[in-house]
Design a protein around this motif. Sequence first.
Motif, mmCIF file in Angstrom:
data_model
loop_
_atom_site.group_PDB
_atom_site.id
_atom_site.type_symbol
_atom_site.label_atom_id
_atom_site.label_comp_id
_atom_site.label_asym_id
_atom_site.label_seq_id
_atom_site.Cartn_x
_atom_site.Cartn_y
_atom_site.Cartn_z
ATOM 1 N N HIS A 328 0.832 -1.208 0.000
ATOM 2 C CA HIS A 328 0.000 0.000 0.000
ATOM 3 C C HIS A 328 0.866 1.258 0.000
ATOM 4 N N ARG A 329 1.938 1.245 0.767
ATOM 5 C CA ARG A 329 2.811 2.420 0.832
ATOM 6 C C ARG A 329 3.439 2.694 -0.538
ATOM 7 N N GLU A 330 3.837 1.650 -1.250
ATOM 8 C CA GLU A 330 4.416 1.846 -2.584
ATOM 9 C C GLU A 330 3.361 2.307 -3.580
ATOM 10 N N MET A 331 2.128 1.826 -3.407
ATOM 11 C CA MET A 331 1.041 2.284 -4.275
ATOM 12 C C MET A 331 0.762 3.774 -4.069
ATOM 13 N N GLU A 332 0.857 4.218 -2.844
ATOM 14 C CA GLU A 332 0.661 5.640 -2.559
ATOM 15 C C GLU A 332 1.687 6.484 -3.312
ATOM 16 N N THR A 333 2.902 5.968 -3.427
ATOM 17 C CA THR A 333 3.946 6.688 -4.152
ATOM 18 C C THR A 333 3.585 6.844 -5.625
ATOM 19 N N VAL A 334 3.077 5.771 -6.227
ATOM 20 C CA VAL A 334 2.677 5.844 -7.634
ATOM 21 C C VAL A 334 1.496 6.787 -7.802
ATOM 22 N N LYS A 335 0.550 6.708 -6.901
ATOM 23 C CA LYS A 335 -0.612 7.606 -6.961
ATOM 24 C C LYS A 335 -0.164 9.066 -6.975
ATOM 25 N N ALA A 336 0.786 9.386 -6.108
ATOM 26 C CA ALA A 336 1.298 10.760 -6.071
ATOM 27 C C ALA A 336 2.046 11.098 -7.359
ATOM 28 N N GLN A 337 2.752 10.134 -7.896
ATOM 29 C CA GLN A 337 3.538 10.360 -9.112
ATOM 30 C C GLN A 337 2.654 10.752 -10.290
#
Length: 616
Positions: A328-337
Amino acid sequence: MRASYLVAVSATAILLSACTTVRGPAQSPQEAAAPAPAQPGAAAEQDASAALHALFKASDEDNLRRNPLNALFRGDMRYADQLGDSITDAYFDAERAAGDKDLAALGRIDRAALSETDQLAYDVFKWQTELALRSLSPEILPLNVVRPIDHFTGFHTFYPDLASGQGAAPFKTVKDYDDNIKRHHRYAWLIDQAIVRFRQGMESGVVQPKLVVRNVIDQLDLQLKQGVEGSTFYAPLKTFPADIPAADQARLRTQTAAVIRDEIRPAYQRLRDFLAREYLPAARAGDGLIHMKGGAKLYSYLIEQNTTLPLTAEDVHQLGLSEVARIHREMETVKAQVGFKGTLQEFFEYLRTNAKFRPASKEALRDEYYAIGKRVDARVGEIFSTLPKTKLEIRPVPDYREKNDAGGSYMQGAPDGSRPGVFYYNTYDLPSRSTWGQETLYLHEGAPGHHFQISLAQENEALPNFMRFGGNTAYVEGWALYAETLWDELGMETDPYQRFGGLNDEMLRAMRLVVDSGIHAKGWTRDQAIKYMLNNSSMGRTDATSEVERYIAMPGQALAYKIGQLKILELRAKAEQALGAKFDLKAFHAQVLMTGSLPMNILEQKIDRWIASQRN
C-alpha cells in the motif's frame, strides 16, 4: 511456476562426472587398456552415485507406467493409448507401495559418499517422496479422495485441452488418433468413478462446498451444449494431416463421434445430474475447510505441502497483512507520481473503471501481449546466461473454460521443443480486463517466469527425471512471482500505470495469504473475501470473484506464490550483501534454476554453499 544451467561449475558437468570412471596415467600398453585403481573415496562416491541414479531411473520408469499422462506430457509416447487410473483404491495402494520401496532403496545409499550435487538430488527425492506418502496416509487421503473434482483441478477441466489438438497429445499419425479414442473410453470411465467417490464422501461427511459444485455443474453444462461435432473432443477431426488416408479419416471421424456421443456425453450427463440432484443438497454451506470434517488437519498439511515450510495458518495470515501494508505504501507513491488527488481506494476505483485502461478489443489485447513479448526478448539475455530452446506462443484462453479461468496461465511445452509452451491470456468479460496489468502478467506466466523455469528444467537432460519434470508450488510459483520483480532489469514498467500494475499483482499474492487463511482457518465467507480484495487493490470484481472461488476450490495453493518469492528475494539479498562486487545476477539466476524445482530449505542450503564457493 514461472535462466540458465551454466555457472562457473555447471550441474551438468557434476552429474555426468559422477558416473565417469576415474583413470590414472598409463604406464604401459597393458595398463592403458584398463582403468587404474580408483582412490577409495572416489570409488565409494562412484558406487553411491551409480546406485542413486539407478534408483531415480527405476522409480521414474515405474511412475510413468502408473501415470501414463506424465509420459505423454513429456512427449514419451510409450503409453499414449492410456489415460491411467488416479482415482481407485488400487491406484493409491500402488502409489503408496512405490513410495515405501523408493525410500527403502534410498536408505541403503550412503549419502555422505555422494557428490554435493548428488546429495542435493538425494535430499529432494527424499523430501518429495515423504511428502507424497503423507498425502496417502489414513489421516489425509480420505479427506481428498472423496472430493475428486472441483472447478479448477477436476480432470473435466484439463482433459478436453489434452484431447483438443492444441494440447500435449499429438495428432500427427493414425496411431495418434486411435490412441486418443482409447483414452476417451477411459475418460468416460473416470467420470463415473468420480460419482462413486462423491457418494463415499456423502457417507463420510466429507463434501465439497455448494459453490464449487454449482461451478462444476456450469462447466459440464457448457461442454454438453457443444454437442458432438461442436465438441472440443471433435476438434482434431476437423483438420487432418495431409498424409492420413481418406479412408482412415472417415473411420476416425465415425469412431470418435461415436465415443463422444455414446460414452463421454452420457457420462457427463450422469455426473451433472448426480451433482445437481443428489450431491448439491448434501454439499456444505461453508466455503472454507474450517467447515469440513477434518478440514483443520487437512489445511495444516496443505500449507506445508504448498509452501514447503512448517508455517501455521496464523503465520501466513500475519505475513499477508504485513505485505499488504508495505505494498500500500508503494502504491501511494505511484498515486502521487501520476498526480491523483483522491484516496488510494478512489485511485483503485479510477483504475478499475476508467475506459482508457480497458482493451479496445480482443485483438488489441493480443497485439499488446505480442509487443510485450518482443520487448522482453530484446533484454532478457542481459540477466540470463541461457535461454530456453522451447518456443513460447501467446494464445487466448479457450472459450469453454474462460469464465472460471484466471486472467493468465501457462501450459508447458514438450522437452524436445516439438510442442511450444503457451501463455494464455483471458478475454472473458473484456471490459473487466485492465491494460495496466499486461506487462506483469506476461513476466509471470511467460518469460522469464513459468516458461523459463519449466522449459530449462525439462531441457536439462543431465538432471534425473524427477527433477526435470517434478516440482513444488512454492518454487514454481515463487520463481514466477520473483520474475515479476525483474521489470527494472528488463526495461518494463516505465509507465507509472504499468508500475502500479506490477504492485497490484504483487498485492494480489499478498492478499492471497490473508484471504486463503481467512477462508480456511478463520471462517471468512466468499463475499467477505471478495470485498477484502476489492478494498485493497484495483482488481475488477470478475477477477476478484474468480480468485476467491479458486482459493475455495484449491485450499493452500495460493499461499505458495508470495512465500516462494519472498524466499528467493531473501536469498538474492543475502548473496548481494555477502559477495558485493563479486555478485553476478546471471550466475545467481543459474544457481536458482539449474537444478529444477527445489523445496525452499534445500534451495537456501544450495545458495549458501554457492555464496561460500564464490567468496573462496
